[in-house]
Enzyme design. Sequence first.
Site, mmCIF file in Angstrom:
data_model
loop_
_atom_site.group_PDB
_atom_site.id
_atom_site.type_symbol
_atom_site.label_atom_id
_atom_site.label_comp_id
_atom_site.label_asym_id
_atom_site.label_seq_id
_atom_site.Cartn_x
_atom_site.Cartn_y
_atom_site.Cartn_z
ATOM 1 N N ARG A 57 0.860 -1.252 0.046
ATOM 2 C CA ARG A 57 -0.057 -0.098 -0.093
ATOM 3 C C ARG A 57 0.724 1.274 -0.096
ATOM 4 O O ARG A 57 0.513 2.196 -0.628
ATOM 5 C CB ARG A 57 -0.883 -0.073 1.094
ATOM 6 C CG ARG A 57 -0.450 0.426 2.475
ATOM 7 C CD ARG A 57 -1.482 0.365 3.414
ATOM 8 N NE ARG A 57 -2.190 -0.954 3.473
ATOM 9 C CZ ARG A 57 -3.545 -1.080 3.265
ATOM 10 N NH1 ARG A 57 -4.231 -0.070 3.109
ATOM 11 N NH2 ARG A 57 -4.047 -2.253 3.160
ATOM 12 N N THR A 58 1.970 1.148 0.979
ATOM 13 C CA THR A 58 2.853 2.510 0.728
ATOM 14 C C THR A 58 3.594 2.640 -0.333
ATOM 15 O O THR A 58 3.468 3.662 -1.049
ATOM 16 C CB THR A 58 3.687 2.509 1.935
ATOM 17 O OG1 THR A 58 3.028 2.223 3.155
ATOM 18 C CG2 THR A 58 4.631 3.792 2.059
ATOM 19 N N LYS A 87 24.280 -10.069 -2.946
ATOM 20 C CA LYS A 87 25.399 -9.952 -3.637
ATOM 21 C C LYS A 87 26.758 -9.501 -2.608
ATOM 22 O O LYS A 87 27.694 -9.340 -3.012
ATOM 23 C CB LYS A 87 25.877 -9.320 -4.975
ATOM 24 C CG LYS A 87 25.077 -10.159 -6.324
ATOM 25 C CD LYS A 87 25.082 -9.377 -7.404
ATOM 26 C CE LYS A 87 24.072 -10.132 -8.476
ATOM 27 N NZ LYS A 87 23.707 -9.347 -9.577
ATOM 28 N N ARG A 108 11.980 2.078 2.249
ATOM 29 C CA ARG A 108 11.451 1.360 3.581
ATOM 30 C C ARG A 108 12.480 0.403 4.049
ATOM 31 O O ARG A 108 12.880 -0.351 3.105
ATOM 32 C CB ARG A 108 10.189 0.965 3.426
ATOM 33 C CG ARG A 108 9.868 -0.142 4.557
ATOM 34 C CD ARG A 108 8.306 -0.325 4.667
ATOM 35 N NE ARG A 108 7.613 0.971 4.957
ATOM 36 C CZ ARG A 108 6.340 0.799 5.251
ATOM 37 N NH1 ARG A 108 5.690 -0.378 5.424
ATOM 38 N NH2 ARG A 108 5.813 1.972 5.604
ATOM 39 N N HIS A 136 7.748 7.426 10.455
ATOM 40 C CA HIS A 136 7.351 7.138 9.001
ATOM 41 C C HIS A 136 6.483 8.453 8.823
ATOM 42 O O HIS A 136 5.339 8.775 9.020
ATOM 43 C CB HIS A 136 6.053 6.264 9.242
ATOM 44 C CG HIS A 136 5.487 5.626 7.992
ATOM 45 N ND1 HIS A 136 5.938 6.318 6.767
ATOM 46 C CD2 HIS A 136 4.831 4.793 7.617
ATOM 47 C CE1 HIS A 136 4.905 5.690 5.793
ATOM 48 N NE2 HIS A 136 4.224 4.865 6.560
#
Lengths: 309, 309, 309
Positions: A57-58, A87, A108, A136
């Site tokens: 959703r974000t 890697k 995020r 946030h």
Amino acid sequence: MRKLQHIISSRQFTDRQFLQDLFLSARHMEQDDIGRCLLHPLGGRILATLFYEPSTRTRFSFEAAMQKLGGGVLTAENMRESSSAAKGESISDTIRVVSGYADVIAIRHYEEGTAAEAARLSPVPVINAGDGPGEHPTQALIDLYTIQKELGRLGGLRIALVGDLRNGRTIHSLLPLFGLYRQDVSFDLISPPELKLPPKYIDMLKEMNIEYRESDHLGGSIESANVVYITRVQKERFSDPAEYERVKDTYIIDAAITLQLKSDAIIMHALPRVNEISPEIDNDARAAYFRQAKNGLYLRMALLNYLLS
Amino acid sequence: MRKLQHIISSRQFTDRQFLQDLFLSARHMEQDDIGRCLLHPLGGRILATLFYEPSTRTRFSFEAAMQKLGGGVLTAENMRESSSAAKGESISDTIRVVSGYADVIAIRHYEEGTAAEAARLSPVPVINAGDGPGEHPTQALIDLYTIQKELGRLGGLRIALVGDLRNGRTIHSLLPLFGLYRQDVSFDLISPPELKLPPKYIDMLKEMNIEYRESDHLGGSIESANVVYITRVQKERFSDPAEYERVKDTYIIDAAITLQLKSDAIIMHALPRVNEISPEIDNDARAAYFRQAKNGLYLRMALLNYLLS
Amino acid sequence: MRKLQHIISSRQFTDRQFLQDLFLSARHMEQDDIGRCLLHPLGGRILATLFYEPSTRTRFSFEAAMQKLGGGVLTAENMRESSSAAKGESISDTIRVVSGYADVIAIRHYEEGTAAEAARLSPVPVINAGDGPGEHPTQALIDLYTIQKELGRLGGLRIALVGDLRNGRTIHSLLPLFGLYRQDVSFDLISPPELKLPPKYIDMLKEMNIEYRESDHLGGSIESANVVYITRVQKERFSDPAEYERVKDTYIIDAAITLQLKSDAIIMHALPRVNEISPEIDNDARAAYFRQAKNGLYLRMALLNYLLS
């Protein structure tokens, strides 16, 4: 307030005028979207969404915002497992390379502080889209914008924060913003004892001279609330599943509870919800959470436009 | 026919004129794409592809269609595992939030009926991109469009449906459309006994007064077919691997078989194929399946344009 | 040189003028991007990135390039596991279907030769974005462009190639390009014995009459190098983890090493790095690797524009 280059913490928003300008811009974005007359000021600009912890959703909200402004998107929903991280690349290298391709990065991460670290290295704006139990900040902007849009004001408010106040980063990011409106805002902090608001945020409230009460039950608080903001108890933040099971359904907003609410109160939730809000109240006019989610689109459009133009 | 808001079932297409308008629009989309003179009527509009069951080709087809019209896309290829579903969110909440960001939603789900449920809750158009063994209405439109484009007509046809008729949702979605052209269409239903067309579709054929014959072998049917539509036996629909192994290669269209076909017949397949069609016939002019796939792009452009403008 | 339809091997670039035109175009792309005056010549055109082996950075670079030119993208980062491959589809069918939706395809695959196979079947341009231990021709173009941009010339150079020369496909793709500038280029090939440049590339150097020296240590070579190009030892190419551990940190470019370099040398790396280059030299003006990464964006814009217009 100086022009912001990165959006890492809600503590960067120290100016009511900045917020009001941003909210006005979000309103215009919404009107232009509805009227299908969006200009595309970010044509040829690129947003990279680097998600080390998935959140459809974000991610969607940022990516829709960028595209509605005419920009393009680079998507990495599982940065933790896939590709360069596997890697052995450091996050600082990832940021330096991606900032060569993108004009703005929304990150995020599961660890607090990573967004700030990314911002230090990036020549392009970095937006913190949630860093573990940290912050946030764009959600905080959306929440504040929603309160103003729904109630027409940001002062004269009694706000009940309900649920997991220990881990709820949306709450952690929202509180500092009320420092700008401290005169007549008060908080009811309602949580199980093990999920209380951490001391550093209590100290912040004290410093800001904001009135607050702590409690472990809904009754006696929500009757006078103008805003009831309930948070999901986040399973992924518990190391002990038994503890999660014990507290997850402590507070549930249902039709019976809404009878106790003021007629002009609003119920907010950053979503996704599990059981905290019963679907039976979704059609109650006070249920503002889906409108809150939609506000995210326009607020993020305003923010991207601010950062890139 | 009333303007459609959602595309959930091929039974919604009750009007030959609607289909012909849509097909004409698809033709124009193709001409404009080839001539590189596409207008971008959907600039600033957003398509979300919510795929709870991965399908790169269907997802790509929708996403290419949207972008060729100037719109943007939000992609979630693994909705089942990733993110909000994992956090315990209901599909109805997901739809309500995503419909705040997107202007149209294409959903693929492993359970029949989910697309219809999504449509009930969504303020923006929902397109069923396949719901388990249920329907796949845009594929049906593509199939019908392909037949008309290839053969120049939709009547006067003998159509052989071959393979897994029990689980083949493309077949299930295609059959009702022929109710609009019932006068002179007949079907040969060719499948192993355990994969026969379910009774409800047989009943539908009877109700529509459409002639059909059931058989378990190719011979005796395909010589007179104008269209041979063969389906993949879908491994993922079998609970018993042994049953899958037993039936998977029952029918194979190869060079020997094509010798029995009419010279102006066409061979269709919704792809991906496994062994049902031998690559040796790919260059046979009657092999229409890659053209059929490409038609999907233009048909979906026409459909998105219809729904959003 | 005839107009190229596909980009599969760096051996296709047989003409210095082609390279210079491409490099000039890349420069213009960069200037237009910085000046925010990009035209969007690829509006309505679609790039599909089919990655059977994940690589966020390469994928991002192609996708950013396409979008900055106004085009759209179809992304499949995990083609190997997800979807049609899992359903048993052959790569040739995948290409034939995807080429119906996309106007250009960038493919990365774990097997050498797959990109060439894809190109044979595709009606739209295919770009090899890395095929196992095979080639990575666009990286070679970026490397050559970077050398010219940094040093102002492509002749009169001593180039040290350091690290895994056996598996390093970026090196394998770069070498043939120097055939066009053979007069006065020489190579130092520095690798552990087990990771030496394969005989076929040694033969190529001989055929091209290019001077080279093989060595297993940095000293004695890099003092005179104009370019030090170091490669990551790729864990994923080793079947024996012990062998990887033994050789992975054989060569490390750090501050001490840079003291031995010419003042106008450049240090290159295709990234991601692990330990091969110490972050302590990132701010050394000779550290060109992040600029090299960014050049990828503009070179790929130039290449997409060339292929599609």
